[in-house]
Design a protein around this motif. Structure first.
Motif, PDB file in Angstrom:
ATOM      1  N   GLU A  37     -31.004  13.061  -7.728  1.00 35.67           N
ATOM      2  CA  GLU A  37     -30.528  12.600  -9.029  1.00 35.67           C
ATOM      3  C   GLU A  37     -31.305  13.249 -10.168  1.00 35.67           C
ATOM      4  O   GLU A  37     -30.742  13.523 -11.243  1.00 35.67           O
ATOM      5  CB  GLU A  37     -30.644  11.072  -9.129  1.00 35.67           C
ATOM      6  CG  GLU A  37     -29.795  10.308  -8.130  1.00 35.67           C
ATOM      7  CD  GLU A  37     -28.304  10.543  -8.298  1.00 35.67           C
ATOM      8  OE1 GLU A  37     -27.877  11.052  -9.349  1.00 35.67           O
ATOM      9  OE2 GLU A  37     -27.545  10.205  -7.362  1.00 35.67           O
ATOM     10  N   ILE A 107     -21.995   9.588 -14.193  1.00 35.70           N
ATOM     11  CA  ILE A 107     -22.345   8.442 -13.345  1.00 35.70           C
ATOM     12  C   ILE A 107     -21.140   7.530 -13.135  1.00 35.70           C
ATOM     13  O   ILE A 107     -20.836   7.114 -12.009  1.00 35.70           O
ATOM     14  CB  ILE A 107     -23.514   7.656 -13.976  1.00 35.70           C
ATOM     15  CG1 ILE A 107     -24.785   8.494 -13.946  1.00 35.70           C
ATOM     16  CG2 ILE A 107     -23.727   6.332 -13.243  1.00 35.70           C
ATOM     17  CD1 ILE A 107     -25.952   7.874 -14.694  1.00 35.70           C
ATOM     18  N   LYS A 138     -30.665   6.644  -9.615  1.00 39.03           N
ATOM     19  CA  LYS A 138     -30.227   7.206 -10.899  1.00 39.03           C
ATOM     20  C   LYS A 138     -31.077   6.655 -12.046  1.00 39.03           C
ATOM     21  O   LYS A 138     -31.447   7.395 -12.969  1.00 39.03           O
ATOM     22  CB  LYS A 138     -28.749   6.890 -11.142  1.00 39.03           C
ATOM     23  CG  LYS A 138     -27.796   7.462 -10.107  1.00 39.03           C
ATOM     24  CD  LYS A 138     -26.353   7.106 -10.426  1.00 39.03           C
ATOM     25  CE  LYS A 138     -25.409   7.455  -9.279  1.00 39.03           C
ATOM     26  NZ  LYS A 138     -25.385   8.892  -8.976  1.00 39.03           N
ATOM     27  N   THR A 142     -33.499   9.081 -14.383  1.00 43.04           N
ATOM     28  CA  THR A 142     -33.331   9.241 -15.832  1.00 43.04           C
ATOM     29  C   THR A 142     -34.527   8.700 -16.607  1.00 43.04           C
ATOM     30  O   THR A 142     -34.962   9.304 -17.592  1.00 43.04           O
ATOM     31  CB  THR A 142     -32.049   8.545 -16.311  1.00 43.04           C
ATOM     32  OG1 THR A 142     -32.050   7.180 -15.869  1.00 43.04           O
ATOM     33  CG2 THR A 142     -30.817   9.248 -15.767  1.00 43.04           C
ATOM     34  N   THR A 204     -27.778   4.673 -17.992  1.00 44.97           N
ATOM     35  CA  THR A 204     -27.578   4.656 -16.540  1.00 44.97           C
ATOM     36  C   THR A 204     -26.974   3.348 -16.056  1.00 44.97           C
ATOM     37  O   THR A 204     -26.005   3.343 -15.287  1.00 44.97           O
ATOM     38  CB  THR A 204     -28.918   4.899 -15.819  1.00 44.97           C
ATOM     39  OG1 THR A 204     -29.546   6.062 -16.366  1.00 44.97           O
ATOM     40  CG2 THR A 204     -28.695   5.113 -14.336  1.00 44.97           C
TER      41      THR A 204
END
Length: 249
Positions: A37, A107, A138, A142, A204
């Motif tokens: 990711e 996403i 994820k 991020t 996210t």
């Protein structure tokens, strides 16, 4: 009715987050997923952040210079204006809005496609916590990588402003550098990074939420991606206001 629906959606969002942050079954699998990711959501976003930051730094420099018509105003303020614009707002909020479009839609569409193709149902049947397995890596990716993108945006934006300012002759190299160094407040970087982490979490989780609750086919996946980008952008602007009031007041 809209208020009740909003409360219901928020309740579903909170319940999903509880599942996401439950204890991972196999940490090694989650680690591998997180690395993937970081590459997909972080490393592949470097080019767009770099290009946009360079042009925005250049535009801010030129706009500041062309609006300083008073000869008594020192030209080093051009560098100061570019620095503060990049640090305080652009490298966190504007980059967050851009990533909401790129990363958020990615996403939402990925998880939404897995939902309509029954891949998520298959994971649940095998006893896998699909929410945690799909979303937690994820979030980690991020939250860990987006601060790097923010710092990169600051450096590229200020450098882009310096290059354009010098080549167009609106400010000398020394004056611009003096402006960048003048009355520098290190907390501005901390402030920007705090906002970046919060925005990364919002992008996210909101995008994953809309993708995870998709029902229907490919058309609904497209609608979910659009909703994810819109809602992520709204909450970025809302939390930008709240964080600015809390951190800079």
């Amino acid at each position: 009715m809209n208020i009740l629906k909003g409360v219901e959606i928020f309740g579903e969002y909170v319940l999903l987050l509880k599942r996401v942050f439950s204890k991972p079954e196999k940490k090694r699998v989650y680690y591998r997923q997180t690395i993937k990711e970081i590459d997909k959501l972080g490393l592949q976003s470097i080019w767009i952040v770099t290009i946009i930051s360079a042009f925005m730094g250049a535009v801010i420099t030129l706009q500041t210079a062309y609006n300083m018509e008073n000869p008594f105003i020192p030209t080093y303020l051009i560098g100061l204006g570019t620095r503060d614009s990049m640090l305080l707002e652009f490298s966190s909020t504007v980059i967050g809005l851009i990533l909401a479009g790129k990363v958020g839609s990615n996403i939402a569409s990925e998880i939404g496609t897995m939902r309509v193709s029954e891949q998520i149902d298959a994971l649940e049947i095998m006893g896998v916590n699909s929410a945690s397995f799909l979303i937690l890596p994820k979030i980690i990716a991020t939250v860990l990588f987006n601060p790097f993108l923010s710092v990169l945006s600051m450096i590229v934006g200020i450098t882009g402003g310096w290059l354009v300012g010098v080549f167009t002759g609106v400010v000398s190299s020394q004056e611009y550098i003096n402006g960048v160094q003048y009355a520098f407040i290190p907390f501005y970087i901390t402030y920007s990074l705090i906002k970046t982490v919060v925005f990364a979490f919002l992008i996210t989780t909101i995008s994953a939420f809309y993708g995870y609750r998709v029902q229907g086919g490919s058309l609904e996946v497209g609608k979910a991606s659009t909703q994810a980008v819109v809602m992520s952008s709204i909450f970025i602007l809302l939390f930008n206001l709240l964080l600015t009031q809390l951190l800079l007041s």
